[in-house]
Each structure stands twice: as structure tokens, then as C-alpha cells.
Design a protein around this motif. Sequence first.
Motif, mmCIF file in Angstrom:
data_model
loop_
_atom_site.group_PDB
_atom_site.id
_atom_site.type_symbol
_atom_site.label_atom_id
_atom_site.label_comp_id
_atom_site.label_asym_id
_atom_site.label_seq_id
_atom_site.Cartn_x
_atom_site.Cartn_y
_atom_site.Cartn_z
ATOM 1 N N ALA A 33 6.934 8.349 -8.355
ATOM 2 C CA ALA A 33 5.657 7.795 -8.823
ATOM 3 C C ALA A 33 5.813 7.131 -10.187
ATOM 4 N N LEU A 34 6.650 7.701 -11.060
ATOM 5 C CA LEU A 34 6.882 7.100 -12.380
ATOM 6 C C LEU A 34 7.604 5.770 -12.231
ATOM 7 N N GLY A 35 8.623 5.728 -11.380
ATOM 8 C CA GLY A 35 9.334 4.472 -11.177
ATOM 9 C C GLY A 35 8.436 3.392 -10.604
ATOM 10 N N LYS A 36 7.599 3.753 -9.656
ATOM 11 C CA LYS A 36 6.698 2.759 -9.058
ATOM 12 C C LYS A 36 5.618 2.321 -10.047
ATOM 13 N N LEU A 37 5.225 3.213 -10.946
ATOM 14 C CA LEU A 37 4.283 2.823 -11.998
ATOM 15 C C LEU A 37 4.913 1.755 -12.893
ATOM 16 N N LYS A 38 6.178 1.924 -13.224
ATOM 17 C CA LYS A 38 6.855 0.939 -14.055
ATOM 18 C C LYS A 38 6.986 -0.400 -13.340
ATOM 19 N N ARG B 168 -0.543 5.979 -6.594
ATOM 20 C CA ARG B 168 -1.844 5.941 -7.271
ATOM 21 C C ARG B 168 -2.525 7.310 -7.194
ATOM 22 N N GLY B 169 -2.382 7.957 -6.046
ATOM 23 C CA GLY B 169 -2.935 9.298 -5.915
ATOM 24 C C GLY B 169 -2.309 10.282 -6.890
ATOM 25 N N TYR B 170 -1.012 10.131 -7.129
ATOM 26 C CA TYR B 170 -0.342 11.020 -8.087
ATOM 27 C C TYR B 170 -0.912 10.826 -9.488
ATOM 28 N N TRP B 171 -0.989 9.592 -9.954
ATOM 29 C CA TRP B 171 -1.403 9.347 -11.336
ATOM 30 C C TRP B 171 -2.895 9.591 -11.557
ATOM 31 N N GLU B 172 -3.680 9.523 -10.502
ATOM 32 C CA GLU B 172 -5.113 9.723 -10.672
ATOM 33 C C GLU B 172 -5.557 11.139 -10.315
ATOM 34 N N ALA B 173 -4.616 11.953 -9.840
ATOM 35 C CA ALA B 173 -4.936 13.363 -9.601
ATOM 36 C C ALA B 173 -5.181 14.069 -10.930
ATOM 37 N N ARG B 174 -5.985 15.124 -10.880
ATOM 38 C CA ARG B 174 -6.337 15.841 -12.107
ATOM 39 C C ARG B 174 -5.522 17.123 -12.239
ATOM 40 N N ALA C 236 4.969 -5.995 -12.649
ATOM 41 C CA ALA C 236 4.380 -7.010 -11.778
ATOM 42 C C ALA C 236 3.056 -7.542 -12.310
ATOM 43 N N SER C 237 2.378 -6.756 -13.146
ATOM 44 C CA SER C 237 1.018 -7.134 -13.547
ATOM 45 C C SER C 237 0.873 -7.478 -15.030
ATOM 46 N N LEU C 238 1.820 -7.074 -15.860
ATOM 47 C CA LEU C 238 1.718 -7.341 -17.293
ATOM 48 C C LEU C 238 2.589 -8.532 -17.669
ATOM 49 N N THR C 239 2.023 -9.457 -18.400
ATOM 50 C CA THR C 239 2.759 -10.666 -18.782
ATOM 51 C C THR C 239 3.203 -10.645 -20.231
ATOM 52 N N ARG C 240 2.714 -9.677 -21.006
ATOM 53 C CA ARG C 240 3.080 -9.604 -22.435
ATOM 54 C C ARG C 240 3.963 -8.387 -22.690
ATOM 55 N N HIS C 241 5.069 -8.624 -23.395
ATOM 56 C CA HIS C 241 5.955 -7.525 -23.749
ATOM 57 C C HIS C 241 5.228 -6.488 -24.586
ATOM 58 N N GLU C 242 4.319 -6.925 -25.443
ATOM 59 C CA GLU C 242 3.590 -5.995 -26.304
ATOM 60 C C GLU C 242 2.852 -4.934 -25.496
ATOM 61 N N ASP D 192 -6.237 1.290 -15.347
ATOM 62 C CA ASP D 192 -7.391 1.214 -14.446
ATOM 63 C C ASP D 192 -7.721 -0.224 -14.062
ATOM 64 N N GLY D 193 -7.623 -1.128 -15.018
ATOM 65 C CA GLY D 193 -8.065 -2.491 -14.760
ATOM 66 C C GLY D 193 -7.012 -3.420 -14.203
ATOM 67 N N THR D 194 -5.725 -3.137 -14.474
ATOM 68 C CA THR D 194 -4.678 -4.110 -14.149
ATOM 69 C C THR D 194 -3.554 -3.540 -13.299
ATOM 70 N N ILE D 195 -3.066 -2.345 -13.640
ATOM 71 C CA ILE D 195 -1.864 -1.826 -12.989
ATOM 72 C C ILE D 195 -2.176 -1.110 -11.684
ATOM 73 N N ALA D 196 -3.229 -0.291 -11.684
ATOM 74 C CA ALA D 196 -3.529 0.543 -10.509
ATOM 75 C C ALA D 196 -3.639 -0.257 -9.209
ATOM 76 N N PRO D 197 -4.285 -1.432 -9.206
ATOM 77 C CA PRO D 197 -4.380 -2.179 -7.946
ATOM 78 C C PRO D 197 -3.034 -2.586 -7.360
ATOM 79 N N ARG D 198 -1.980 -2.572 -8.179
ATOM 80 C CA ARG D 198 -0.642 -2.950 -7.705
ATOM 81 C C ARG D 198 0.120 -1.767 -7.121
#
Length: 382
Positions: A65-70, A112-118, A75-81, A100-106
Motif C-alpha cells: 500500500a505504501l509503494g502504491k501510494l508513492k 485506498r482502503g488501507y490508507w483510509e482505514a481508522r 502520477a498525480s503531482l507535478t511539483r517536486h515541492e 483526499d483531493g488529488t492522490i486518492a482517486p489514483r
Amino acid sequence: MFTVAFSGLVYPQIWEDPVVDMEALELRSTDHVVAIASGSCNVLSYLTGDPAKISAIDLNGAHIALGKLKLAALASLTRHEDFLRFFGQAQSKDNVALYDGTIAPRLDSVSRGYWEARSLTGRRRIQAFADNFYRHGLLGRFIGAGHFLGRTLGYDPRVMLKARDMAEQRELFDRHLAPVFDNRFVRWLIRQPASLYGLGIPPAQYKALAADSSEGIKAVLHHRLERLACGFDLKQNYFARQAFGRGYESGPDASLPPYLERRNFEAVRERSNRVGYHQSAITAFLETQPAESCDAYVLLDAQDWMNDADLTALWTQITRTAKPGARVIFRTAADERLLPGRVPAAILDQWSYQEARSRELGERDRSSIYGAFHLYTLARAA
């Protein structure tokens, strides 16, 4: 106990030096790399070597899940910052909003279930990136416990970061870290195999580690910590920064894993679709691959955990799937060859052990926690 401890996120950051790995592997643009994923710092850093394909393997679902998050972030971030703030500093509320706004849809539904689990505290797992992700996971908590113990005994590991040069590193180590090993409670604690579970060291690996010095586990751990603190310029060693500062340094000249460096961002981002994640044992994954289909294998220290039958099964598949000129790298907790006498000669004799090169590269591994680095190359004729 170890199995339970290892069931969740273990390594927020991998502890093998990717610069050393890539020097050993000498990656080519046609290479298929098979690597144990762990925290994925190295898997993504290998993209700077421009291989054709990387198969990232791990049994641990949290690491997948961590690797797929990266990958989703790339895939979704265009700025190194933004990417550096998320995975470098990893302690901003903006990271959660960006997720929530940019990465999760990818992300795929499982990740996604892993990172959004409580968790038991009621917080979503992704919120770890708002309060220093590197303090989380089994390793992060282990380092935190080490800091707490040191401060309780009157020795603060963070003082190492005040060193202005390597001479001061030595002085600070001798005054603030070395004396910890003389404490009676610490000597008792490190004799318990469970004390190193937080480093991902199972009982069998602990036994090998303790046998690496005639003076026992205390001498081994003292030597490894001394090398981390004094063997390299701390300004050029992000592993030491993680150990003593519990995070990466910020600023334009900060030492970072290659995948987080500004100069590599566009290349890593462009090539990120070459990485595929597979939740599997590495031997089982290789059984699904065609003969002579892989060029490089990164086994981390996984073989320290294996019995002779496991090693033989693994090297049978490595040898079957290896292309001419293939390279295999791995590390061992102890300074030992590990494989001779345990893997049948009929298999191992097809490989050439690069002893001098292994020693040279091991001495340059900034993580400093392993006993030896090993490089094998396929010796059989094409």
C-alpha cells in the motif's frame, strides 16, 4: 510475537543504501529488476538507473500500500515541492488534503482502503503524513523507544546532529551514545531477542547477529551504531539523520534518497509506470516468471530468515529465471557468506561471487547496520 509485530507497517523507510545497490547492479535500459519492496525508497530510486521494468515484491500488505501510494503521488503531482513535502518532510496537514483531493482517486481500492482505514485512535492511517510518517511503523516506534531510553538515561541521541565535522561526530558519540552500552539495564535488554523485533530482526537473525563477535551482541550493536555515527559525514547520510533526528533534513543540500532528490523528480515521475507491485513471497513470484526473463535481483536481508530448503527453492528459481549476465545483491546481519554449504553446489556453482567488490561496496553502505553486502553474477555461458 515477531509475526504479530511484523503484520502491520514495519519500514516507513528502507535501510539499505540505494546508491550502493545501483553501483553493484549497473542497471541497463533493458533490465527487468525483481526487488523486495519494503518501504519502496530503493525500488523508486532504481528508476534513476533507467531499467525497463521493476517487479516489486512483498508479503506485507502495508508495504504494498505504501509503494502504491508513492506511485499514485508520482502520477498525480507535478511539483517536486509537493512530492517532497509529502514523502520527505511527511508532517503537514496539507499532505492529507492533497491525498483526499488529488492522490486518492489514483489509488486502487485495496490500497485506498488501507490508507483510509481508522486505527484504534479513530484517525485514518493517511493522517500519519501530517505528524511525521517516519515516527510510525514498527521501525519508527523502535527508534522512538531508543530515543526515550537514551534520554531517560541522560543521553540524547539528537545531540549527534550538532556535529560540524566528523571529528565532532566521534567526540559526541564517545560522550553521548557509547556510555549507554555500559548501563546494566541496557546490557540485559539487548540480550533479549525480542528487543530487536522493532528493527525487523527475527530470532534466527538475532542469533546470527550475536555470533558476529566473540564479545556477543553488545559489541556488535556498539560497532554498528559507532559506524552509523562516525563512519560517514552526517551531512551526507540520511540514514543517520533518520536514526538521530527521526526524519529527513530539509534544505537545498539535504541528503535524501535518490527518488526524493529534485534533480531526479522528472525522471522518476516519467518512469514510475515501469514499477509493478505484487503481494507475494519472492520465490512464489519467480515461479510465475518465464525462464531467462530477469536481469537483477534485490533480496535485501530476507535470506537471513530462510532455512536451507527455502534458500534452495529461491536460488533454483533465480537461476532458472536469470538472463546471461544477471546480478543478485543482498545483505546479511552477520559478516558471513551464508549460501555455501546450504544451497547445492550444482546451483551455486553457476554463479560467481564478487568478493572484493562486495567488500568494497559494503564498506560504503551508509546505513551501517548490516554485517556484509553480497554481489553474485551469473557465471554460466549464455
